[in-house]
Motif scaffolding. Sequence first.
Motif, short mmCIF file in Angstrom:
data_model
loop_
_atom_site.label_atom_id
_atom_site.label_comp_id
_atom_site.label_asym_id
_atom_site.label_seq_id
_atom_site.Cartn_x
_atom_site.Cartn_y
_atom_site.Cartn_z
N ASP A 26 0.85 -1.18 0.00
CA ASP A 26 0.00 0.00 0.00
C ASP A 26 0.89 1.24 0.00
N ILE A 27 0.31 2.35 -0.40
CA ILE A 27 0.99 3.63 -0.35
C ILE A 27 0.28 4.51 0.67
N LEU A 28 1.02 5.00 1.66
CA LEU A 28 0.51 5.97 2.62
C LEU A 28 1.10 7.33 2.27
N TRP A 29 0.31 8.37 2.44
CA TRP A 29 0.85 9.70 2.15
C TRP A 29 0.36 10.71 3.18
N GLY A 30 1.09 11.82 3.27
CA GLY A 30 0.79 12.85 4.27
C GLY A 30 1.63 12.61 5.51
N TRP A 31 2.01 13.72 6.17
CA TRP A 31 2.93 13.61 7.30
C TRP A 31 2.36 12.80 8.46
N LEU A 48 10.47 4.80 1.17
CA LEU A 48 10.13 6.16 1.58
C LEU A 48 10.42 7.10 0.43
N LEU A 49 9.43 7.93 0.09
CA LEU A 49 9.57 8.88 -1.01
C LEU A 49 9.28 10.28 -0.49
N SER A 50 10.12 11.21 -0.88
CA SER A 50 9.96 12.57 -0.37
C SER A 50 10.46 13.58 -1.41
N THR A 51 9.81 14.73 -1.46
CA THR A 51 10.36 15.82 -2.25
C THR A 51 11.60 16.37 -1.53
N SER A 52 12.42 17.08 -2.26
CA SER A 52 13.67 17.56 -1.68
C SER A 52 13.45 18.50 -0.51
N ARG A 53 12.38 19.29 -0.53
CA ARG A 53 12.14 20.25 0.54
C ARG A 53 11.78 19.58 1.86
N ILE A 73 14.12 0.42 8.34
CA ILE A 73 13.49 1.33 7.38
C ILE A 73 14.50 1.70 6.30
N PRO A 74 14.13 1.56 5.05
CA PRO A 74 15.06 1.88 3.96
C PRO A 74 15.34 3.38 3.87
N GLU A 75 16.45 3.72 3.25
CA GLU A 75 16.80 5.11 3.06
C GLU A 75 15.78 5.78 2.13
N PRO A 76 15.36 6.99 2.45
CA PRO A 76 14.38 7.68 1.61
C PRO A 76 14.95 8.08 0.26
N LYS A 77 14.07 8.17 -0.72
CA LYS A 77 14.45 8.60 -2.06
C LYS A 77 13.81 9.95 -2.37
N ILE A 78 14.55 10.80 -3.01
CA ILE A 78 14.02 12.10 -3.43
C ILE A 78 13.30 11.93 -4.76
N VAL A 79 12.07 12.40 -4.82
CA VAL A 79 11.27 12.32 -6.04
C VAL A 79 10.64 13.68 -6.31
N GLU A 80 10.13 13.87 -7.50
CA GLU A 80 9.42 15.08 -7.85
C GLU A 80 7.97 14.99 -7.38
N LYS A 81 7.35 16.14 -7.21
CA LYS A 81 5.94 16.19 -6.79
C LYS A 81 5.05 15.41 -7.74
N ASP A 82 5.35 15.45 -9.03
CA ASP A 82 4.53 14.74 -10.00
C ASP A 82 4.51 13.23 -9.74
N THR A 83 5.63 12.71 -9.26
CA THR A 83 5.68 11.28 -8.94
C THR A 83 4.72 10.93 -7.81
N LEU A 84 4.69 11.78 -6.79
CA LEU A 84 3.77 11.55 -5.68
C LEU A 84 2.32 11.77 -6.11
N ILE A 97 5.26 13.77 0.82
CA ILE A 97 5.83 12.63 1.55
C ILE A 97 4.94 11.41 1.34
N ALA A 98 5.55 10.24 1.16
CA ALA A 98 4.80 9.01 0.99
C ALA A 98 5.65 7.84 1.45
N ALA A 99 4.97 6.76 1.83
CA ALA A 99 5.66 5.54 2.26
C ALA A 99 5.02 4.35 1.59
N GLU A 100 5.85 3.47 1.09
CA GLU A 100 5.37 2.18 0.57
C GLU A 100 5.42 1.19 1.72
#
Length: 269
Positions: A26-31, A48-53, A73-84, A97-100
């Motif tokens: 599943d994908i969870l999103w929001g802080w 873990l997926l996060s924008t750079s900010r 917990i795996p290291e987070p990856k920086i992604v663009e907002k469009d990906t999220l 911010i999102a988590a798989e």
Amino acid sequence: MAKPQSRKPSNARRHGKPAPKPKGRDILWGWHAVAMALLNDKRRITGLLSTSRNMEELGQRLDSLTDSRREEIPEPKIVEKDTLDSLAGPDAVHQGIAAEVLPLPGVAIEDILENVGERCLLVLLDQVTDPHNVGAILRSASAFGARAVIAPDRNAAPTTGVLAKSASGALDAIDLVHITNLSRTMEQLRDAGFWCIGLDGETDGTLDKADLKGRIAIVMGAEGSGLRRLTRENCDLLARLPTSGPVATLNVSAATAVALYEYARQNRD
């Protein structure tokens, strides 16, 4: 409304394993949802997926975890907002911010009843299937100290990101128990000393006149259709909220919050 004579609690017998959880991720999103998932040792996080900010704040939250939890917990990856946007949906407020994650382990009703105190609050859902409503109910249940939310496995709201976002982190803070048969579960609860109170807008007595002290299970029906006939018959008491005016009905999540507040009010020390 006189409360029935208290039943002598009995030890719940295990009749089988909890309903199996669906495979996959599943994908969870929001802080709120992601932060609670990070803190929940029962939650397996696979990405873990996060924008750079957001990376600095995410790093601080990861650093605050125990060493053993951080290693899982795996290291987070920086992604663009469009990906999220594509993962959560264009209308989702993912906050960058999102988590798989894997689904949480199943919990059996016997696990809930194993160590209940003299005061215990449960919420039972009778075909409440909208994930926004179930998420909001989980949030209220957690806020008012309920032990668990219980729902039939059939036609259950999927525990996806929509439900988790609506729960604002409560999906990882309170047990959501899926059971096979609601009427049979209500019998188990009665055997364990619970009083099952169904909310029904058509009945005469109001909830504030009921005795909600002790072990209580609040039973909520689907919005529109309400409680099913067999569920109504298995309740120890039917009550309505003391609403009035031209718009005298609440949706199921709001009605649940009011009912839980009334329980908390009566059980204040």
